[in-house]
Design a protein around this motif. Structure first.
Motif, PDB file in Angstrom:
ATOM      1  N   GLY A   1       0.816  -1.249   0.013  1.00 52.13           N
ATOM      2  CA  GLY A   1      -0.064   0.005   0.278  1.00 52.13           C
ATOM      3  C   GLY A   1       0.724   1.213   0.061  1.00 52.13           C
ATOM      4  N   ARG A   2       0.373   2.454  -0.012  1.00 53.00           N
ATOM      5  CA  ARG A   2       1.008   3.906  -0.144  1.00 53.00           C
ATOM      6  C   ARG A   2       1.082   4.027   1.345  1.00 53.00           C
ATOM      7  N   ALA A   3       2.151   4.697   1.438  1.00 56.82           N
ATOM      8  CA  ALA A   3       2.354   5.153   2.850  1.00 56.82           C
ATOM      9  C   ALA A   3       1.300   5.954   3.653  1.00 56.82           C
ATOM     10  N   GLU A   4       0.402   6.699   2.649  1.00 55.21           N
ATOM     11  CA  GLU A   4      -0.812   7.465   3.359  1.00 55.21           C
ATOM     12  C   GLU A   4      -1.730   6.432   3.880  1.00 55.21           C
ATOM     13  N   GLU A   5      -1.851   5.315   3.472  1.00 55.61           N
ATOM     14  CA  GLU A   5      -2.815   4.381   3.815  1.00 55.61           C
ATOM     15  C   GLU A   5      -2.599   3.674   5.102  1.00 55.61           C
ATOM     16  N   TYR A   6      -1.386   3.889   5.626  1.00 54.69           N
ATOM     17  CA  TYR A   6      -0.787   3.429   6.828  1.00 54.69           C
ATOM     18  C   TYR A   6      -0.861   4.527   7.933  1.00 54.69           C
ATOM     19  N   HIS A   7      -1.008   5.817   7.706  1.00 54.58           N
ATOM     20  CA  HIS A   7      -0.823   6.803   8.702  1.00 54.58           C
ATOM     21  C   HIS A   7      -1.507   6.758   9.768  1.00 54.58           C
ATOM     22  N   ASP A   8      -2.792   5.871  10.149  1.00 53.81           N
ATOM     23  CA  ASP A   8      -3.109   5.538  11.233  1.00 53.81           C
ATOM     24  C   ASP A   8      -3.051   4.017  11.755  1.00 53.81           C
ATOM     25  N   ALA A   9      -2.121   3.396  11.209  1.00 58.96           N
ATOM     26  CA  ALA A   9      -1.996   2.065  11.467  1.00 58.96           C
ATOM     27  C   ALA A   9      -0.850   1.846  12.572  1.00 58.96           C
TER      28      ALA A   9
ATOM     29  N   ALA B   1      10.651  10.878  -3.281  1.00 57.02           N
ATOM     30  CA  ALA B   1      10.092  12.220  -3.859  1.00 57.02           C
ATOM     31  C   ALA B   1      10.778  13.201  -3.173  1.00 57.02           C
ATOM     32  N   ASN B   2      10.592  14.366  -3.738  1.00 58.32           N
ATOM     33  CA  ASN B   2      11.013  15.595  -3.194  1.00 58.32           C
ATOM     34  C   ASN B   2      10.732  15.649  -1.258  1.00 58.32           C
ATOM     35  N   LEU B   3      11.574  16.513  -0.746  1.00 60.36           N
ATOM     36  CA  LEU B   3      11.375  16.371   0.588  1.00 60.36           C
ATOM     37  C   LEU B   3      10.258  16.638   1.012  1.00 60.36           C
ATOM     38  N   ALA B   4       9.521  17.841   0.421  1.00 60.26           N
ATOM     39  CA  ALA B   4       7.856  18.303   1.071  1.00 60.26           C
ATOM     40  C   ALA B   4       6.941  17.095   0.806  1.00 60.26           C
ATOM     41  N   LYS B   5       7.127  16.497  -0.536  1.00 67.53           N
ATOM     42  CA  LYS B   5       6.044  15.430  -0.496  1.00 67.53           C
ATOM     43  C   LYS B   5       6.432  14.402   0.475  1.00 67.53           C
ATOM     44  N   LEU B   6       7.680  13.844   0.470  1.00 67.16           N
ATOM     45  CA  LEU B   6       8.282  13.097   1.548  1.00 67.16           C
ATOM     46  C   LEU B   6       7.800  13.038   2.739  1.00 67.16           C
TER      47      LEU B   6
ATOM     48  N   ARG C   1       5.147  14.948   3.890  1.00 63.12           N
ATOM     49  CA  ARG C   1       3.961  14.690   4.032  1.00 63.12           C
ATOM     50  C   ARG C   1       3.282  13.204   4.078  1.00 63.12           C
ATOM     51  N   MET C   2       4.320  12.371   3.137  1.00 67.82           N
ATOM     52  CA  MET C   2       4.069  10.989   3.246  1.00 67.82           C
ATOM     53  C   MET C   2       4.555  10.202   4.496  1.00 67.82           C
ATOM     54  N   SER C   3       5.717  10.648   4.953  1.00 69.45           N
ATOM     55  CA  SER C   3       6.473   9.780   5.895  1.00 69.45           C
ATOM     56  C   SER C   3       6.145  10.442   7.448  1.00 69.45           C
ATOM     57  N   MET C   4       6.093  11.726   7.517  1.00 69.82           N
ATOM     58  CA  MET C   4       6.263  12.111   8.967  1.00 69.82           C
ATOM     59  C   MET C   4       5.077  11.581   9.708  1.00 69.82           C
ATOM     60  N   PRO C   5       3.808  11.358   9.283  1.00 69.98           N
ATOM     61  CA  PRO C   5       2.695  10.677  10.073  1.00 69.98           C
ATOM     62  C   PRO C   5       2.873   9.269  10.739  1.00 69.98           C
ATOM     63  N   LEU C   6       3.969   8.688   9.902  1.00 67.82           N
ATOM     64  CA  LEU C   6       4.249   7.270  10.324  1.00 67.82           C
ATOM     65  C   LEU C   6       5.183   7.168  11.525  1.00 67.82           C
ATOM     66  N   VAL C   7       5.941   8.702  11.772  1.00 66.31           N
ATOM     67  CA  VAL C   7       7.016   8.921  12.690  1.00 66.31           C
ATOM     68  C   VAL C   7       6.235   9.091  14.223  1.00 66.31           C
ATOM     69  N   ARG C   8       6.606   8.349  15.153  1.00 66.41           N
ATOM     70  CA  ARG C   8       6.380   8.603  16.215  1.00 66.41           C
ATOM     71  C   ARG C   8       6.703  10.119  17.131  1.00 66.41           C
ATOM     72  N   ARG C   9       6.275  10.614  17.860  1.00 57.36           N
ATOM     73  CA  ARG C   9       6.777  11.708  18.426  1.00 57.36           C
ATOM     74  C   ARG C   9       8.044  11.696  19.274  1.00 57.36           C
ATOM     75  N   GLY C  10       9.194  12.343  18.726  1.00 55.29           N
ATOM     76  CA  GLY C  10      10.523  12.079  19.274  1.00 55.29           C
ATOM     77  C   GLY C  10      11.091  11.099  18.233  1.00 55.29           C
TER      78      GLY C  10
END
Length: 226
Positions: free
Chosen positions: A138-146, A158-163, A165-174
């Motif tokens: 799946g796309r990274a966005e499909e796992y944002h709440d998983a 992808a370029n950093l801005a797009k990346l 948006r895709m990746s940061m929701p998958l990263v825990r705080r810290g």
């Protein structure tokens, strides 16, 4: 992702032999340590099947170690030694499979939307008995709440801005986004700052990842989520 942009011209004769010699060298064996046999086996499999299965370009077959395997390995020192690491757009498994082989105590998720690539990734996981790996189609966005990872990595996605948006929701705080980028990544930072601020992220660090002598270093960008 895995396929680098094609370069003009043709490789010099003997490039494949030199790359194989590099992969078998004492320096690479020492750098990879206990992971060497699995990583070398993965490189052999990718050389045999990678072009046929559309995972790497034809010009990449003869420079797998320098351009792909060691390039991927360069990110490992910047990743956590335990917890969860997600590889977004894993493609052929670069860097995710290499990371998993070098860090067996880390759980690794290979996130990839294309079925033929996830089929390949699962074959690799099964063949090398990578008990610390899960393939996530799946796309990274499909796992944002998983799930939330301690680190999210990627390579040529992808370029950093797009990346971000895709990746940061998958990263825990810290946790951190730790990605392999091109030499000009600093030019992507200004356009990405607004996105990064939305995750209360710190200032991106541009780091040099080195492996063995005479192999070009890898540019790595690391940014922590606040």
């Amino acid at each position: 992702m895995t396929q680098e942009p094609a370069q003009e011209g043709h490789e010099a004769p003997g490039t494949g032999a030199r790359d194989a010699e590099l992969g078998a060298s004492a320096a690479v064996r020492a750098y990879l340590g206990a992971a060497y046999d699995k990583v070398a086996g993965f490189a052999d499999l990718l050389r045999e099947q990678g072009e046929l299965r559309g995972l790497i370009g034809p010009r990449e077959v003869d420079r797998l170690w320098e351009r792909h395997i060691l390039n991927s390995a360069a990110v490992v020192p910047f990743l956590p030694q335990q917890g969860l690491v997600a590889d977004v757009g894993s493609g052929a498994g670069l860097p995710g499979v290499v990371v998993a082989m070098m860090l067996p105590s880390v759980e690794v998720y290979l996130v990839e939307p294309m079925e033929r690539r996830t089929t390949w990734l699962q074959e690799v996981v099964d063949r090398f008995e990578l008990a610390n790996v899960q393939v996530k189609r799946g796309r990274a966005e499909e796992y944002h709440d998983a799930f939330e990872a301690d680190a999210v990595t990627s390579r040529a996605v992808a370029n950093l801005a797009k990346l971000a948006r895709m990746s940061m929701p998958l990263v825990r705080r810290g946790g951190e986004m730790v990605v392999l980028k091109g030499r000009n990544v600093a030019q992507e930072v200004p356009a990405a700052r607004k996105v990064l601020r939305g995750f209360k992220a710190g200032e991106p660090e541009i780091l040099e990842g080195t492996t063995v002598e005479r192999v070009e270093s890898t540019t790595i960008l690391r940014v922590r989520r606040g």
